[in-house]
Motif scaffolding. Structure first.
Motif, mmCIF file in Angstrom:
data_model
loop_
_atom_site.group_PDB
_atom_site.id
_atom_site.type_symbol
_atom_site.label_atom_id
_atom_site.label_comp_id
_atom_site.label_asym_id
_atom_site.label_seq_id
_atom_site.Cartn_x
_atom_site.Cartn_y
_atom_site.Cartn_z
ATOM 1 N N ASP A 20 11.509 0.104 0.675
ATOM 2 C CA ASP A 20 11.127 1.744 0.169
ATOM 3 C C ASP A 20 9.658 1.157 -0.135
ATOM 4 O OD1 ASP A 20 11.054 0.643 -2.348
ATOM 5 O OD2 ASP A 20 12.446 2.123 -3.274
ATOM 6 N N ALA A 21 8.997 0.464 0.048
ATOM 7 C CA ALA A 21 7.539 0.641 -1.250
ATOM 8 C C ALA A 21 6.507 0.259 -0.534
ATOM 9 C CB ALA A 21 7.696 0.312 -2.553
ATOM 10 N N ASN A 22 6.660 -0.772 0.640
ATOM 11 C CA ASN A 22 6.467 -1.604 1.224
ATOM 12 C C ASN A 22 5.657 -2.990 0.028
ATOM 13 O OD1 ASN A 22 6.615 0.742 3.638
ATOM 14 N ND2 ASN A 22 4.512 1.313 3.531
ATOM 15 N N GLU A 23 6.513 -3.619 -0.591
ATOM 16 C CA GLU A 23 5.491 -4.088 -0.814
ATOM 17 C C GLU A 23 6.374 -5.765 -0.866
ATOM 18 O OE1 GLU A 23 7.006 -2.753 -4.901
ATOM 19 O OE2 GLU A 23 8.675 -3.182 -3.702
ATOM 20 N N LEU A 24 5.674 -6.737 -0.665
ATOM 21 C CA LEU A 24 5.787 -8.126 0.725
ATOM 22 C C LEU A 24 7.212 -8.458 -1.066
ATOM 23 C CD1 LEU A 24 2.896 -10.430 1.258
ATOM 24 C CD2 LEU A 24 4.904 -8.804 2.571
ATOM 25 N N PRO A 25 8.536 -9.068 -0.027
ATOM 26 C CA PRO A 25 9.257 -9.556 -0.603
ATOM 27 C C PRO A 25 9.492 -11.267 -1.341
ATOM 28 C CG PRO A 25 9.431 -9.527 1.888
ATOM 29 C CD PRO A 25 8.478 -9.042 1.611
ATOM 30 N N PHE A 26 7.869 -11.459 -1.197
ATOM 31 C CA PHE A 26 7.691 -12.823 -1.980
ATOM 32 C C PHE A 26 6.961 -13.103 -3.135
ATOM 33 C CE2 PHE A 26 6.408 -12.773 3.202
ATOM 34 C CZ PHE A 26 8.194 -12.973 3.564
ATOM 35 N N ASN A 27 6.296 -14.357 -3.283
ATOM 36 C CA ASN A 27 5.428 -14.053 -4.440
ATOM 37 C C ASN A 27 5.323 -13.712 -6.018
ATOM 38 O OD1 ASN A 27 3.191 -15.425 -4.781
ATOM 39 N ND2 ASN A 27 1.319 -13.725 -4.609
ATOM 40 N N GLU A 28 6.884 -13.508 -6.385
ATOM 41 C CA GLU A 28 7.032 -12.851 -7.593
ATOM 42 C C GLU A 28 6.647 -13.704 -8.886
ATOM 43 O OE1 GLU A 28 11.622 -12.208 -8.373
ATOM 44 O OE2 GLU A 28 12.039 -13.056 -6.341
ATOM 45 N N PRO A 29 6.439 -13.372 -10.041
ATOM 46 C CA PRO A 29 7.040 -12.336 -10.085
ATOM 47 C C PRO A 29 6.231 -10.106 -9.996
ATOM 48 C CG PRO A 29 5.910 -13.679 -11.704
ATOM 49 C CD PRO A 29 6.085 -13.845 -11.245
ATOM 50 N N PHE A 30 5.172 -11.040 -9.507
ATOM 51 C CA PHE A 30 4.278 -9.663 -9.635
ATOM 52 C C PHE A 30 4.116 -9.161 -8.148
ATOM 53 C CE2 PHE A 30 1.963 -12.303 -12.721
ATOM 54 C CZ PHE A 30 2.813 -11.160 -13.536
ATOM 55 N N ASN A 31 5.439 -8.960 -6.792
ATOM 56 C CA ASN A 31 4.641 -8.913 -5.671
ATOM 57 C C ASN A 31 5.127 -6.920 -5.699
ATOM 58 O OD1 ASN A 31 7.920 -9.670 -6.343
ATOM 59 N ND2 ASN A 31 8.215 -9.290 -4.381
ATOM 60 N N ARG A 32 6.388 -6.490 -7.184
ATOM 61 C CA ARG A 32 6.321 -4.981 -7.050
ATOM 62 C C ARG A 32 5.658 -4.610 -7.890
ATOM 63 N NH1 ARG A 32 10.441 -4.796 -3.226
ATOM 64 N NH2 ARG A 32 11.172 -6.506 -3.023
ATOM 65 N N TYR A 33 5.580 -3.101 -7.647
ATOM 66 C CA TYR A 33 5.153 -2.096 -8.790
ATOM 67 C C TYR A 33 5.942 -2.195 -9.611
ATOM 68 C CZ TYR A 33 2.131 -0.655 -4.417
ATOM 69 O OH TYR A 33 1.484 -0.122 -3.682
ATOM 70 N N PRO A 34 5.141 -1.540 -11.130
ATOM 71 C CA PRO A 34 5.445 -1.680 -12.051
ATOM 72 C C PRO A 34 6.285 -0.554 -12.523
ATOM 73 C CG PRO A 34 3.575 -1.070 -12.231
ATOM 74 C CD PRO A 34 3.329 -1.412 -10.861
ATOM 75 N N ASP A 35 7.445 -0.926 -13.752
ATOM 76 C CA ASP A 35 7.978 0.292 -13.752
ATOM 77 C C ASP A 35 7.006 1.543 -14.833
ATOM 78 O OD1 ASP A 35 9.351 2.400 -15.104
ATOM 79 O OD2 ASP A 35 10.082 0.962 -16.843
ATOM 80 N N PRO A 36 6.849 2.646 -13.310
ATOM 81 C CA PRO A 36 6.180 3.438 -14.156
ATOM 82 C C PRO A 36 6.092 4.441 -14.923
ATOM 83 C CG PRO A 36 7.682 4.963 -12.160
ATOM 84 C CD PRO A 36 7.987 2.783 -12.525
ATOM 85 N N PHE A 37 7.193 4.180 -15.563
ATOM 86 C CA PHE A 37 7.608 4.840 -17.260
ATOM 87 C C PHE A 37 7.272 3.610 -18.525
ATOM 88 C CE2 PHE A 37 8.440 7.934 -13.960
ATOM 89 C CZ PHE A 37 8.421 8.869 -14.547
ATOM 90 N N GLN A 38 7.511 2.426 -18.328
ATOM 91 C CA GLN A 38 7.077 0.868 -18.664
ATOM 92 C C GLN A 38 8.205 0.945 -19.841
ATOM 93 O OE1 GLN A 38 4.724 3.810 -19.301
ATOM 94 N NE2 GLN A 38 3.576 2.952 -17.475
#
Ligand SMILES: *Cc1c(COP(=O)(O)O)cnc(C)c1O
Length: 338
Positions: free
Chosen positions: A31-49
């Protein structure tokens, strides 16, 4: 409280980020147009931490929905002004001398800032402060312990303002961990307009990760959540914050307080030093016979301190951060040579 918020912010429909609703692990996230590779920083962070907030909540004994995290406490203060102070209409009241960023942030937001001078012994002038309040005063900012004077304000004076002022009162507790005085955090549920900022930049030694905390009523936190950038605190910072919150920062604090006492004793012996003010922080405000001379001399020796001599209440004063043992030694050696 609703009346304090700017009208456009009250009506604002915030951006709904992809990560707002679907945080559970196990989902296939397309849903967020992220790449599925290169973990752990491929995903957006939790907006509310939330993971970090839970840790802070346990440590500080405050509910998670009373916590807002920002890119340093500077961002937290900026967002308070942005959400609550109408440009060219509302005003902010603060004291002088104090932290220079309040001015800058107010100016950027085009909000008038009224500065009430501290008394000669660096305490709040409560009467003049109250007199400078009008119907457009939305926010009082108090730095406690205060930068650059290094002292704490009388608790009863702050409480009096909390009782008499109907707008927000933000207490910037950047240096509270170095102080023996009590934080105002234990009053957070007693005064709905009380907002407190603290930071990882000083006592945790983490100025580089840019992580600030704001505590306030749920309504204030929700308002800031509407206004902030969706991912204002990045994954690396969240990770480091979680890790460091488990480590004990008291070892740093004890060392600084010990070094501060040593530094004070050594400075006291110097004839060029006129006065060293009480300090609840990790720096000393020192009055010299000729601050400009000392400042320039130290600069030539590659020792950089902060010149606070221009203010009426702190003439000939330099603000000196407490360094480690060897740095303080060099400082004293150079001052002796002068
Ligand atoms: C250093 C300092 C801060 C810290 O700001 P961050 O953005 O959290 O690094 C806040 N307030 C005062 C008065 C300070 O001196």
């Amino acid at each position: 409280m609703k009346n304090l918020v700017r009208k456009n912010i009250e009506k604002l429909i915030p951006y709904s980020s992809a990560r707002n609703e679907f945080m559970e692990p196990g989902n296939i996230l397309l849903d967020a147009n992220e790449l599925p590779f290169n973990e752990p920083f491929n995903r957006y962070p939790d907006p509310f931490q939330m993971e970090l907030k839970k840790k802070i909540s346990n440590k500080k004994n405050v509910q998670t929905d009373q916590i807002f995290l920002g890119n340093g406490s500077d961002e937290c203060i900026d967002l308070i002004i942005r959400a609550f102070c109408e440009p060219k209409v509302d005003n902010i009241i603060t004291v002088s001398p104090s932290y220079g960023m309040y001015d800058v942030l107010a100016n950027i937001n085009n909000v008038e800032i009224r500065k009430v001078d501290l008394t000669e012994d660096f305490q709040l002038d409560v009467n003049t402060t109250i007199k400078s309040i009008d119907q457009n005063s939305k926010l009082i900012i108090l730095c406690n312990p205060n930068n650059p004077t290094a002292n704490s304000f009388n608790r009863s004076d702050i409480v009096e303002l909390l009782q008499k002022f109907e707008g927000l009162i933000l207490i910037d507790e950047a240096y509270i961990d170095f102080s023996e005085k009590e934080s105002f955090l234990n009053l957070i549920n007693d005064y709905k307009q009380l907002v407190i900022t603290q930071t990882f930049s000083k006592s945790y030694g983490l100025a580089g990760i840019r992580l600030g905390i704001l505590f306030g009523q749920t309504f204030v936190i929700e308002t800031l959540n509407k206004v902030k950038y969706p991912y204002n605190v990045n994954s690396l910072t969240i990770q480091e914050g979680i890790k460091q919150l488990d480590s004990d920062n008291s070892k740093w604090i004890e060392r600084i307080i010990k070094e501060k006492q040593n530094l004070r004793n050594k400075l006291k012996e110097l004839s060029i030093v006129e006065k060293i003010y009480n300090s609840d922080t990790n720096y000393l405000l020192v009055k010299f016979l000729d601050a400009e001379l000392v400042y320039n001399y130290l600069k030539d020796q590659n020792i950089i301190v902060r010149d606070r001599s221009k203010h009426r209440l702190t003439p000939n004063c330099l603000r000196i951060t407490v360094g480690d043992e060897s740095q303080n030694k060099v400082l004293i050696k150079k001052l002796k040579e002068l």
